[in-house]
Design an enzyme around this catalytic site. Structure first.
Site, PDB file in Angstrom:
ATOM      1  CB  THR A  28      14.092   1.989   0.936  1.00  0.00           C
ATOM      2  OG1 THR A  28      15.356   1.369   1.210  1.00  0.00           O
ATOM      3  CG2 THR A  28      14.330   3.234   0.084  1.00  0.00           C
ATOM      4  CG  ASP A  81      10.665  -1.722   3.534  1.00  0.00           C
ATOM      5  OD1 ASP A  81      10.515  -0.491   3.414  1.00  0.00           O
ATOM      6  OD2 ASP A  81      11.175  -2.431   2.642  1.00  0.00           O
ATOM      7  N   GLY A  82       8.142  -0.113   4.567  1.00  0.00           N
ATOM      8  CA  GLY A  82       6.843   0.322   4.062  1.00  0.00           C
ATOM      9  C   GLY A  82       6.382  -0.570   2.929  1.00  0.00           C
ATOM     10  CE  LYS A  94       9.113  -3.703   0.616  1.00  0.00           C
ATOM     11  NZ  LYS A  94       9.094  -2.227   0.781  1.00  0.00           N
ATOM     12  N   GLY A  96       8.325   1.012  -5.159  1.00  0.00           N
ATOM     13  CA  GLY A  96       8.052   2.370  -5.639  1.00  0.00           C
ATOM     14  C   GLY A  96       9.279   3.258  -5.502  1.00  0.00           C
ATOM     15  N   GLY A  97      10.094   2.984  -4.481  1.00  0.00           N
ATOM     16  CA  GLY A  97      11.329   3.745  -4.278  1.00  0.00           C
ATOM     17  C   GLY A  97      12.523   3.113  -4.974  1.00  0.00           C
ATOM     18  CD  GLU A 103      12.366  -1.906  -0.371  1.00  0.00           C
ATOM     19  OE1 GLU A 103      12.330  -0.715  -0.028  1.00  0.00           O
ATOM     20  OE2 GLU A 103      11.530  -2.403  -1.147  1.00  0.00           O
TER      21      GLU A 103
END
Ligand code: 5RP
Length: 220
Positions: A28, A81-82, A94, A96-97, A103
């Site tokens: 995401t 994934d980012g 991870k 932030g979204g 995830e």
């Protein structure tokens, strides 16, 4: 190159790691949005996907991808994934979204975690980016007090509800010397659903975009 061009470049580079005819795990965020759009150019090679958020599910479906329930899937060969931060050992912050829980679940199932980031996400030590912690709403104050005791300054992500119906505390002011130990410690607090430290299950490969090109870094 601006940041969006770097995100596009790493998203396209990740296509080389997508195996034919298999189920692909999709993360995401804005970098992953570029990846989903890039994946659409090879849709005929993708059997189906599993998704870490409503946001990514909608984008995948708009491109015509099948999005499966993770419970119906035995094997996810690759998860892309980012990250908000990644350290030299492949540990990440991870969430932030706000999609950290799903995830982390897909990352755990996946054989390979491929992290796609621009170079601004590389840090020598995690903690500059506020650490997201998803909490059951009734436990918010308990968890907040425990996070303060750990040296952090938690702030409620105002007006935000996760896909799982929970809240997020963003913890400022942590300098994370031992990401695995802190991940374990925060996981022990009752009411914590997920901490956005991905250290026990970090990245296997990071594709890092900068003005010089794409740097591929393997971990472990
Ligand atoms: C979402 C995440 C994202 O991977 C992270 O926030 C990075 O997002 P972006 O690619 O927009 O910078 O963990 O929960």
């Amino acid at each position: 190159m601006n940041q969006d061009q770097l995100k596009l470049a790493v998203a396209q580079a990740a296509l080389r790691h997508v195996p034919d005819g298999r189920i692909i795990g999709v993360g995401t965020g804005s970098t992953v949005d570029f990846f989903i759009d890039a994946l659409a150019t090879i849709r005929h090679r993708v059997r189906a996907t599993v998704s870490s958020s409503q946001r990514s599910t909608e984008r995948l479906r708009a491109h015509g991808f099948e999005v499966l329930d993770l419970n119906a899937v035995d094997n996810v060969p690759v998860y892309v994934d980012g990250a908000d931060e990644i350290d030299p050992g492949g540990s990440m912050i991870k969430g932030g979204g706000g999609a950290l829980t799903r995830e982390k679940i897909i990352a755990e199932v996946a054989e390979r975690f491929i992290c796609i980031v621009d170079a601004s996400k590389l840090v020598p030590r995690l903690g500059r980016f506020p650490l997201p912690v998803e909490v059951v709403p009734m436990a918010r104050e308990l968890v907040r007090r425990r996070l303060v005791a750990l040296g952090g300054a938690p702030r409620l992500r105002d007006g935000f509800v996760t896909d799982n119906g929970n809240q997020i505390l963003d913890v400022h002011g942590l300098s994370i010397d031992d990401p695995r130990a802190l991940e374990t410690q925060i996981n022990q607090i009752p009411g914590v659903v997920t901490v956005g430290l991905f250290a026990h299950r970090g990245a296997d490969l990071a594709l890092v975009g900068s003005a010089e090109g794409i740097d591929a870094r393997s971990f472990g």
